[in-house]
Design a protein around this motif. Structure first.
Motif, PDB file in Angstrom:
ATOM      1  N   VAL A 112       4.985   9.665 -38.158  1.00 37.83           N
ATOM      2  CA  VAL A 112       4.534   8.373 -37.104  1.00 37.83           C
ATOM      3  C   VAL A 112       4.912   8.085 -36.184  1.00 37.83           C
ATOM      4  O   VAL A 112       3.967   7.185 -35.149  1.00 37.83           O
ATOM      5  N   SER A 113       5.783   9.024 -35.535  1.00 42.40           N
ATOM      6  CA  SER A 113       6.133   8.859 -34.149  1.00 42.40           C
ATOM      7  C   SER A 113       5.499   9.094 -33.425  1.00 42.40           C
ATOM      8  O   SER A 113       4.793   8.602 -32.349  1.00 42.40           O
ATOM      9  N   MET A 114       4.581  10.250 -33.260  1.00 43.65           N
ATOM     10  CA  MET A 114       3.692  11.188 -32.743  1.00 43.65           C
ATOM     11  C   MET A 114       1.660  10.580 -32.827  1.00 43.65           C
ATOM     12  O   MET A 114       1.397   9.845 -31.561  1.00 43.65           O
ATOM     13  N   ARG A 115       1.835   9.839 -33.835  1.00 47.32           N
ATOM     14  CA  ARG A 115       0.814   8.693 -34.096  1.00 47.32           C
ATOM     15  C   ARG A 115       1.217   7.455 -32.938  1.00 47.32           C
ATOM     16  O   ARG A 115      -0.159   7.006 -32.661  1.00 47.32           O
ATOM     17  N   ARG A 116       2.562   6.611 -33.493  1.00 47.43           N
ATOM     18  CA  ARG A 116       2.470   5.915 -32.571  1.00 47.43           C
ATOM     19  C   ARG A 116       2.154   5.735 -30.867  1.00 47.43           C
ATOM     20  O   ARG A 116       1.812   5.091 -30.059  1.00 47.43           O
ATOM     21  N   CYS A 117       2.759   6.949 -30.487  1.00 50.57           N
ATOM     22  CA  CYS A 117       2.877   6.844 -29.415  1.00 50.57           C
ATOM     23  C   CYS A 117       1.670   7.581 -28.723  1.00 50.57           C
ATOM     24  O   CYS A 117       1.272   7.018 -27.738  1.00 50.57           O
ATOM     25  N   ALA A 215      10.810  13.454 -27.738  1.00 48.65           N
ATOM     26  CA  ALA A 215       9.799  13.738 -27.147  1.00 48.65           C
ATOM     27  C   ALA A 215       8.296  12.625 -26.649  1.00 48.65           C
ATOM     28  O   ALA A 215       8.323  12.107 -25.834  1.00 48.65           O
ATOM     29  N   CYS A 216       7.975  11.914 -27.618  1.00 47.54           N
ATOM     30  CA  CYS A 216       7.671  10.481 -28.248  1.00 47.54           C
ATOM     31  C   CYS A 216       8.587   9.470 -27.791  1.00 47.54           C
ATOM     32  O   CYS A 216       7.955   9.029 -27.203  1.00 47.54           O
TER      33      CYS A 216
END
Length: 343
Positions: A112-117, A215-216
């Motif tokens: 979720v974090s990587m996709r939103r970022c 990091a995101c």
């Protein structure tokens, strides 16, 4: 790994403390966890048409949380009664689901974090093929998590009544009384092999995912201060994405960080590498607290959906007009241009 754990003389009192804490915490999180995740799946599946903003990952996260919630009634029964009455196989399944939920939640929070970022930094790179690829990522994640959690299951067995430190208390001449969860005995394993498994669990299951989420969060926060070519132009959308990523980081730090800090300490107690009774008691009393915190994520994740996902909040707070009513109003506008008033 030795099973002849040294005792400091208060095993029965410690076990009562653990059973009471688990029963109370699991009872508290059962209802909100069940309602929140069922509602989340309903909203994502029925009302949310847009799958671009990590909804696929959030749906799988809700499924992972729901799996743990469904095992809570059996845990509550056991900790209230002190005896397992549903067979060894079902005990192992419920025990296994605890770790599958934990590490599946970690995996999907990272996704979720990587996709939103990614949607904020490079929105134009996301297309329908990547959307289909999200389901492949979820399938691979489930497979990796289920395989990675097998050691938790394979290293445990039920050989009768045990005390809080894991050592058996059942007499050889009496039939074993089924126990489960925290009282399951550890199989004999060499200390080097146990440390390898422990390091892998800490590194792959927590440290690397935490670094990715942080990091995101940093990249998403940085996008608010600079205008990058191809970046998402809507500042409000960037703030919503940042709230989502920061919420994932908070769940990591509140729910999963304490457990993974005490995990090696609890291992040292069970491996008898700690001889100081006061330190052993402190660890054996604090580790159950971290296990309870790790279980809280199944109730906290639905709050993330509501407060950080605009579509989720809008559809719960302001239900849309049914399509049939919209069609009727359009016909009315075409026919007369004004709504017909009742007499």
């Amino acid at each position: 790994m030795s099973q002849n754990n040294s005792s400091c003389g208060d095993d029965e009192q410690l076990q009562k403390y653990q059973h009471y804490m688990y029963a109370v915490v699991y009872s508290v999180i059962l209802a909100p966890g069940l309602l929140g995740n069922v509602l989340a799946l309903w909203v994502f599946r029925v009302y949310t048409r847009e799958t671009k903003k990590a909804v696929v990952f959030m749906m799988n996260l809700a499924v992972a949380d729901l799996l743990q919630v469904l095992s809570l009634p059996w845990r509550i029964y056991y900790y209230l009664n002190g005896e397992w009455a549903f067979g060894n196989l079902f005990c192992m399944i419920c025990f296994y689901l605890k770790y599958v939920n934990m590490y599946a939640s970690i995996y999907f929070l990272v996704c979720v974090s990587m996709r939103r970022c990614e949607l904020i930094i490079r929105p134009l790179r996301y297309n329908s093929s990547k959307r289909r690829g999200d389901w492949i990522i979820c399938s691979l994640g489930w497979m990796l998590v289920c395989l990675g959690c097998l050691p938790f299951l394979l290293l445990r067995h039920n050989n009768g009544k045990t005390n809080s430190t894991g050592s058996s208390t059942t007499e050889a001449t009496s039939p074993p009384e089924l126990v489960c969860f925290s009282e399951l005995s550890m199989r004999t394993i060499s200390v080097p092999a146990a440390w390898v498994l422990l390091i892998l669990a800490e590194l792959v299951g927590f440290i690397i995912p935490l670094v990715l989420v942080l990091a995101c969060a940093c990249l998403t926060a940085g996008s608010l201060r600079m205008s990058t070519a191809g970046a998402f132009p809507d500042r409000g959308e960037k703030k919503r994405a940042l709230r989502m990523v920061l919420s994932c980081a908070v769940v990591f730090l509140v729910c999963f960080a304490p457990y993974h800090i005490t995990l090696p300490l609890d291992f040292m107690v069970k491996a008898n590498t700690l001889s100081d009774c006061s330190l052993r008691k402190l660890i054996l009393r604090f580790h159950p607290v971290t296990l309870c915190l790790a279980s809280l994520n199944c109730s906290l994740d639905p709050l993330i959906y509501y407060f950080t996902t605009y579509e989720f909040w809008r559809r719960l707070s302001k239900p849309e007009i049914p399509e049939s009513m919209t069609f009727t109003r359009r016909l009315s506008c075409i026919a007369g241009g004004e709504d017909i008033q009742d007499d």
